[in-house]
Design a protein around this motif. Sequence first.
Motif, short mmCIF file in Angstrom:
data_model
loop_
_atom_site.label_atom_id
_atom_site.label_comp_id
_atom_site.label_asym_id
_atom_site.label_seq_id
_atom_site.Cartn_x
_atom_site.Cartn_y
_atom_site.Cartn_z
N UNK A 172 0.32 34.80 63.12
CA UNK A 172 0.95 35.78 64.01
C UNK A 172 1.77 35.05 65.07
N UNK A 173 2.97 35.56 65.31
CA UNK A 173 3.84 35.02 66.37
C UNK A 173 3.95 36.07 67.48
N UNK A 174 3.74 35.63 68.73
CA UNK A 174 3.88 36.54 69.88
C UNK A 174 4.68 35.83 70.97
N UNK A 175 5.06 36.58 72.00
CA UNK A 175 5.68 35.98 73.16
C UNK A 175 4.62 35.16 73.89
N UNK A 176 5.03 34.07 74.51
CA UNK A 176 4.09 33.16 75.16
C UNK A 176 3.19 33.89 76.17
N UNK B 135 9.05 29.00 66.24
CA UNK B 135 8.51 28.64 67.56
C UNK B 135 8.97 27.25 67.98
N UNK B 136 9.23 26.37 66.99
CA UNK B 136 9.61 24.99 67.31
C UNK B 136 10.91 24.92 68.10
N UNK B 137 11.76 25.93 67.91
CA UNK B 137 13.04 25.89 68.62
C UNK B 137 13.09 26.90 69.76
N UNK B 138 11.92 27.44 70.13
CA UNK B 138 11.92 28.47 71.17
C UNK B 138 10.60 28.46 71.93
N UNK B 139 10.64 27.91 73.14
CA UNK B 139 9.43 27.73 73.94
C UNK B 139 8.85 29.07 74.42
N UNK B 140 9.58 30.18 74.25
CA UNK B 140 9.07 31.46 74.72
C UNK B 140 8.13 32.11 73.70
N UNK B 141 7.89 31.42 72.57
CA UNK B 141 7.08 31.99 71.49
C UNK B 141 5.85 31.13 71.23
N UNK B 142 4.77 31.75 70.76
CA UNK B 142 3.57 30.97 70.37
C UNK B 142 2.89 31.61 69.16
N UNK C 58 8.84 17.89 59.87
CA UNK C 58 8.21 16.87 60.71
C UNK C 58 8.21 17.19 62.19
N UNK C 59 9.20 17.96 62.65
CA UNK C 59 9.29 18.24 64.09
C UNK C 59 8.53 19.50 64.49
N UNK C 60 7.97 20.19 63.51
CA UNK C 60 7.25 21.43 63.82
C UNK C 60 5.87 21.07 64.39
N UNK C 61 5.61 21.61 65.58
CA UNK C 61 4.38 21.28 66.30
C UNK C 61 3.12 21.76 65.58
N UNK C 62 2.08 20.96 65.67
CA UNK C 62 0.76 21.39 65.17
C UNK C 62 0.57 21.28 63.66
N UNK C 63 1.54 20.70 62.96
CA UNK C 63 1.39 20.58 61.50
C UNK C 63 0.62 19.32 61.13
#
Length: 250
Positions: free
Chosen positions: A102-106, A175-182, A230-235
């Motif tokens: 699930x993706x939500x706003x931070x 989310x990797x290109x948008x800090x407003x998402x988690x 490779x740049x995607x966080x948490x993988x």
Amino acid sequence: MGKLAAAGKLTVGVKFDQPGFGLKDPVSGQVDGFDVALAREIGKALGLAEDDIEFVEAVSQDRIPFLAEGKVDLVVATMSITAERRAQIEFSRPYFLAGQSILVKRENSTIAKVEDLNGKTVCSVQGSTSEQNLRSKAPQANLQSLTTYAACVDGMKNARYEAVSTDDIILAAFAASDASLKLVGGQFTQEPYGVGLPKGKTDMAQFVNSLIAKWLADGTWDRLYNQYLGKVEGLPKAAEARGRLPATAP
Ligand code: GLU
């Protein structure tokens, strides 16, 4: 496969809106990503030049019809192998293992797990396993189904939806290109991706299987994973992600 090579052309259905897997650059018009790169490897193995491969946008609901109508030779488009789909098309062995999340706003503090989607407005995509899974795992959610995940993410940023739900790897790349998402909720399904082929093309499926085995063994898979994801966080690291890949799927 021999026929395709003789035709001198390969038409492949990919995503155009998904960072990391299949994304079209609006300026250059080029599509690129993990799925696109795998399709290029298939073309190379057939002796085709890069220019001989045509990429066609196949949104989730178009993947099976495009194969059935002969509009594309292959689909490499974050497509989960399922028994229901296998009745309509051929699949290769799994080349990637994702899981729905699930993706939500931070700033969102009300959604932490799939059950929390009940009573919320959630966006997913027509013709996806994600949409189906939401119907069973959060039956009281107000589910809005669009044609692409990019449209869902835009809509959530514009406050039309409280969450977007699909495979973790797709969401993580947004989310990797948008800090407003988690991302929240972990993985609540297993989504093994396969290359889709027209029904009855079992020889082609075998050929693609042999290529996947080769990519896993010779470092091609790890190289493309690192390059595109490779740049995607948490993988997990490439070796670990490769190790989790099942040899077969439903
Ligand atoms: N892997 C899921 C599916 O095949 C969701 C991703 C997508 O729609 O491309 O339906």
